[in-house]
Write an enzyme that holds these catalytic residues in place. Structure first.
Site, PDB file in Angstrom:
ATOM      1  N   HIS A  45       0.812  -1.225   0.000  1.00  0.00           N
ATOM      2  CA  HIS A  45       0.000   0.000   0.000  1.00  0.00           C
ATOM      3  C   HIS A  45       0.847   1.278   0.000  1.00  0.00           C
ATOM      4  O   HIS A  45       0.602   2.215   0.768  1.00  0.00           O
ATOM      5  CB  HIS A  45      -0.943   0.003   1.209  1.00  0.00           C
ATOM      6  N   HIS A  49      -9.587   1.870   0.424  1.00  0.00           N
ATOM      7  CA  HIS A  49      -9.474   0.705   1.303  1.00  0.00           C
ATOM      8  C   HIS A  49     -10.557   0.728   2.397  1.00  0.00           C
ATOM      9  O   HIS A  49     -10.269   0.542   3.577  1.00  0.00           O
ATOM     10  CB  HIS A  49      -8.075   0.681   1.916  1.00  0.00           C
ATOM     11  N   GLU A  67     -11.357  -3.964  -2.871  1.00  0.00           N
ATOM     12  CA  GLU A  67     -10.422  -2.937  -3.349  1.00  0.00           C
ATOM     13  C   GLU A  67     -10.233  -3.123  -4.850  1.00  0.00           C
ATOM     14  O   GLU A  67      -9.545  -4.059  -5.272  1.00  0.00           O
ATOM     15  CB  GLU A  67      -9.090  -3.078  -2.620  1.00  0.00           C
TER      16      GLU A  67
END
Ligand code: BGC
Length: 371
Positions: free
Chosen positions: A129, A202, A336
């Site tokens: 991420h 997210h 996601e």
């Protein structure tokens, strides 16, 4: 730095000023504390059916999403915190925009234009991420967008070398509501050097309400005939495998808990990328989730070729969220929308490298119904 990038940011600001002057739909802005040495604002968007979306400049995080159940009763369906302090603690990206590359890059390494780049590693041996200080941990600029529907556009300039990535990237993320009960997120990224890009939201959804308990009884349909199997560190093996005959088969409506224990993962649960049928560049239906008690249903559609279906396997009761509720394993699900994990190291996956001078565009819509 590419001269067009500051110009793009300036023009976004001028557009928003014009919107306010023209008196578009009201979007409320309220102070929400401080982060990263800066003041943080929270934007409140109100839409159809009483829907409310709250999004803050820290991490462009969706902190609250109120949608009606079958009796018209509103509940907040995303996990998070009541105050900014929760978001500043170690927490698993609740509601955040993740990037420059969401999900994992194996060993944080890739080669582009003959040069090897080493990114920050923050998930065992891998990059996750966007690294140690990804897009979720910075304060974004924000402007209300002109138009008939409530919308706010966040902007961030990710500098060359940030977390090890090449190129200055100008990123905008626009949250908007429409005349239906839906939240739309539009992403745009421009770069002055070739770089991998994969930006997503997210949010952790619990359609029964953020304090409703586990989501194992939710009924999920995924528009995916195939998925990308992973190794023990959640890096794709490179194979694109059929879901048929596996616990990954959600092609017809299936309770999430039905085959969860059969997923060979540690901790047990879903944390996999699915290949969306017919997607890539145009909006396609990704998933439908139905929560029987409230009657809420969420339809996700996206231009992205993949979706990470994650069942909150790492929630372990150590996080206390909104209203003092302790979040436990499987208390939420994430969908996601994304390019496949570690795409930059897999030539057989849809390409995730944004070329200098090109613009990456991506749209995801979360639509709500109740029955
Ligand atoms: C990842 C999970 C991770 C979660 C929170 C998901 O996108 O696939 O492995 O635990 O994000 O970081």
């Amino acid at each position: 730095m590419n001269a067009r990038i500051p110009a793009l940011i300036l023009s976004l600001g001028l557009c928003a000023a014009a919107a306010q002057a023209a008196g578009g739909p009201a979007v409320e802005r309220v102070p929400f504390g401080r982060a990263d040495g800066k003041a943080v604002d929270l934007y409140v968007l109100r839409g159809a059916g009483g829907m409310v979306a709250k999004v803050m400049t820290y991490g462009a995080i969706l902190t609250e999403l109120d949608v009606p159940d079958r009796n018209g009763k509103l509940d907040d369906v995303v996990l998070g915190f009541d105050h900014i302090d929760g978001y500043l603690s170690k927490e698993p990206y609740f509601g955040a925009i993740v990037g420059r590359v969401g999900n994992r890059i194996a060993k944080g390494r890739f080669t582009l234009g003959g040069r090897t780049y080493q990114l920050a590693t923050n998930d065992g041996p891998n990059h996750l991420h966007g690294g140690k200080k990804g897009f979720d941990k910075v304060v974004w600029g924000a402007q209300v967008v002109p138009g008939d529907t409530p919308a706010v556009r966040f902007s961030y300039l990710s500098r060359d070398g940030e977390e090890g990535y090449p190129g200055n990237c100008s990123v905008t993320v626009t949250y908007s509501l429409s005349s239906s009960i839906e939240l739309r997120i539009d992403y745009a990224v421009a770069t002055d050097r070739d770089t991998p890009v994969n930006v997503t939201n997210h949010s952790y959804f619990n359609l029964g309400g953020a304090e409703n308990g586990d989501i194992l009884g939710n009924v999920l349909t995924l528009n995916a005939d195939r998925y990308t199997p992973v190794d023990s560190t959640l890096i794709p093996t490179g194979e694109i495998a059929p879901v048929a005959g596996t616990p990954m088969d959600f092609r017809s409506p299936t309770r999430i808990g039905e085959h969860l224990k059969e997923v060979g993962a540690s901790p047990v649960g879903y944390d996999h990328n699915f290949v969306v049928n017919g997607a890539g560049g145009r909006l396609a239906l990704v998933a439908t989730v139905y929560e029987p008690r409230s009657g809420r249903e969420m339809q996700v559609s996206s231009t992205e070729p993949g979706v990470q279906f994650y069942t909150g396997n790492f929630l372990d009761g150590t996080i206390t969220g909104k209203k003092g509720v302790v979040y436990r394993q499987y208390w939420a699900l994430c969908l996601e929308t994304q390019h496949f994990p570690d795409s930059v190291n897999h030539p057989n996956f849809p390409a995730s490298v944004l070329k200098a001078g090109d613009t990456y565009r991506s749209t995801t819509i979360f639509r709500f119904m109740a029955k």
